[in-house]
Design an enzyme around this catalytic site. Structure first.
Site, PDB file in Angstrom:
ATOM      1  N   LYS A  72       0.931  -1.268   0.040  1.00  0.00           N
ATOM      2  CA  LYS A  72      -0.100  -0.037  -0.089  1.00  0.00           C
ATOM      3  C   LYS A  72       1.163   1.245  -0.006  1.00  0.00           C
ATOM      4  O   LYS A  72       0.346   2.219  -0.607  1.00  0.00           O
ATOM      5  CB  LYS A  72      -0.990   0.224   1.272  1.00  0.00           C
ATOM      6  CG  LYS A  72      -2.038  -0.722   1.029  1.00  0.00           C
ATOM      7  CD  LYS A  72      -3.252  -0.526   2.274  1.00  0.00           C
ATOM      8  CE  LYS A  72      -4.353  -1.617   2.251  1.00  0.00           C
ATOM      9  NZ  LYS A  72      -5.337  -1.524   3.428  1.00  0.00           N
ATOM     10  N   LYS A 103      -9.049 -12.970  -8.120  1.00  0.00           N
ATOM     11  CA  LYS A 103     -10.160 -13.101  -7.111  1.00  0.00           C
ATOM     12  C   LYS A 103     -11.039 -11.959  -7.220  1.00  0.00           C
ATOM     13  O   LYS A 103     -10.529 -10.593  -7.330  1.00  0.00           O
ATOM     14  CB  LYS A 103      -9.382 -13.144  -5.553  1.00  0.00           C
ATOM     15  CG  LYS A 103     -10.520 -13.619  -4.723  1.00  0.00           C
ATOM     16  CD  LYS A 103      -9.977 -13.818  -3.303  1.00  0.00           C
ATOM     17  CE  LYS A 103     -10.949 -13.535  -2.190  1.00  0.00           C
ATOM     18  NZ  LYS A 103      -9.960 -13.044  -0.884  1.00  0.00           N
ATOM     19  N   LYS A 117     -12.840  -5.873  -4.054  1.00  0.00           N
ATOM     20  CA  LYS A 117     -13.540  -4.639  -3.786  1.00  0.00           C
ATOM     21  C   LYS A 117     -12.951  -3.519  -4.548  1.00  0.00           C
ATOM     22  O   LYS A 117     -13.645  -2.482  -4.727  1.00  0.00           O
ATOM     23  CB  LYS A 117     -13.478  -4.383  -2.172  1.00  0.00           C
ATOM     24  CG  LYS A 117     -14.464  -4.543  -1.608  1.00  0.00           C
ATOM     25  CD  LYS A 117     -14.200  -4.632   0.090  1.00  0.00           C
ATOM     26  CE  LYS A 117     -15.194  -3.785   0.882  1.00  0.00           C
ATOM     27  NZ  LYS A 117     -14.545  -3.580   2.321  1.00  0.00           N
TER      28      LYS A 117
END
Ligand code: TRP
Length: 331
Positions: A114, A195, A198
């Site tokens: 991140k 996968k 979100k």
């Protein structure tokens, strides 16, 4: 009667809740409400560790609460509350900060990835796993069900709990991580190798639980498959297997029956059937969601009740830690 094990799960109020979250996690939580003592926490304090919009945090926090209730989390059986409503989360984070070696945080893989994506990194992003440890440890949690990506954070919570127990005596229950079985790993419709996520912004990547039926149909009809006609679980390519898996979970049928149903019918038929069964599952969720969206006062009342029900335990744990660490408790 043996005591039910306590299970703590945290969900960030950011992005959209999609079919992968629903089939991979939410349905399992709903099903486990009688067997476990479940706590569902909407982790708004975690959501501010990356750049965000206050208006969006506000809206997403209520949206997530409404959605979880609409999906079948029963506030009579499980506690559902907002992290910032129980101040002990921030308080315990500070206490644990002072007992956590910096190196433990610097090697967290999620932090590293991140941090790379951002121009400037807030201290909170590095500290995120300590806040998560506080969430877990405040409630004497036994089990923490998470996806593979959060495993390292739960292990850090274990390490912190053991370190504190070693330094100050038996303070914390040492939590265990439970990795969700891969059975219900739902992949992106636009890219079945990845996968369902979100944060993926691809237009036809995911079906979100609050999507309009037209968009749901369109997304599933556009699902990427190979050019064959194989519809058996063992032989199917990733895209078709994803569709079959979704159908399997939502129909509850045995595999031989599913394979017979789709045999020789082509992928157009498979997609249509998957779209219909997904829409049938979403319809009652969306209807229930609207009742909460139309009555935010009722929603806030449920969230207050949830926070009030867990707070005494959080306060007790924080006091235990502070006493052991040498703080004078206020009288
Ligand atoms: N970090 C978790 C995630 O992004 C959310 C979370 C916060 C959490 N606190 C938690 C999960 C405590 C489990 C237990 O998925």
């Amino acid at each position: 009667m043996t005591k039910k094990k306590r299970v703590f799960s945290g969900i960030q109020p950011s992005g959209n809740i999609h079919l992968g979250n629903y089939l991979g996690a939410i349905t399992q939580w709903v099903a486990s409400q009688d067997a476990y003592d479940n706590i569902f926490c909407i982790v708004d304090l975690h959501a501010i560790t990356v750049p965000y919009e206050p208006q969006s945090l506000l809206a997403k926090t209520r949206e997530l609460a409404g959605l979880y209730l609409a999906c079948g989390i029963d506030p009579q059986k499980s506690a559902i509350f907002v992290q910032s409503h129980v101040r002990e989360h921030t308080e315990l984070t500070w206490l644990l900060n002072c007992l956590t070696p910096l190196g433990w945080l610097e090697r967290m893989t999620q932090y590293k990835s991140k941090a790379q994506k951002q121009e400037s990194v807030g201290t909170g992003l590095l500290d995120y796993p300590v806040l998560m440890a506080a969430d877990i440890l405040l409630y004497d949690t036994n089990l923490v069900p998470v996806g593979e990506d959060q495993k390292q954070h739960v292990e850090l919570a274990r390490d912190i709990s053991q370190r504190v127990n070693f330094l100050f005596g038996d303070i914390f229950v040492v939590p265990e991580v439970v990795i969700r079985q891969s059975g219900a790993r739902i992949m992106g419709f636009d890219n079945p190798e990845q996968k369902m996520s979100k944060s993926d912004r691809g237009q036809f990547h995911a079906v979100n639980l609050l999507d309009d039926p037209k968009l749901v149909r369109k997304t599933i009809m556009r699902a990427v498959t190979d050019s064959g006609s194989e519809t058996r679980f063992a032989e199917a390519g990733a895209g078709v297997l994803n569709l079959l898996t979704i159908f399997e979970i939502l129909s509850g049928w045995e595999r031989p029956r599913i394979e017979a149903h789709f045999e020789g019918k082509g992928y157009g038929f498979l997609k249509k059937e998957v779209a219909e069964i997904v829409l049938a599952a979403l319809e009652p969720i969306q209807a229930r969601y609207r009742t909460y969206a139309d009555d935010p006062a009722e929603l806030d009342r449920i969230l207050k009740q949830g926070a009030d029900s867990v707070r005494p335990r959080a306060t007790a744990t924080a006091n235990r830690v502070k006493t052991a660490m040498g703080f004078v408790l206020p009288t």
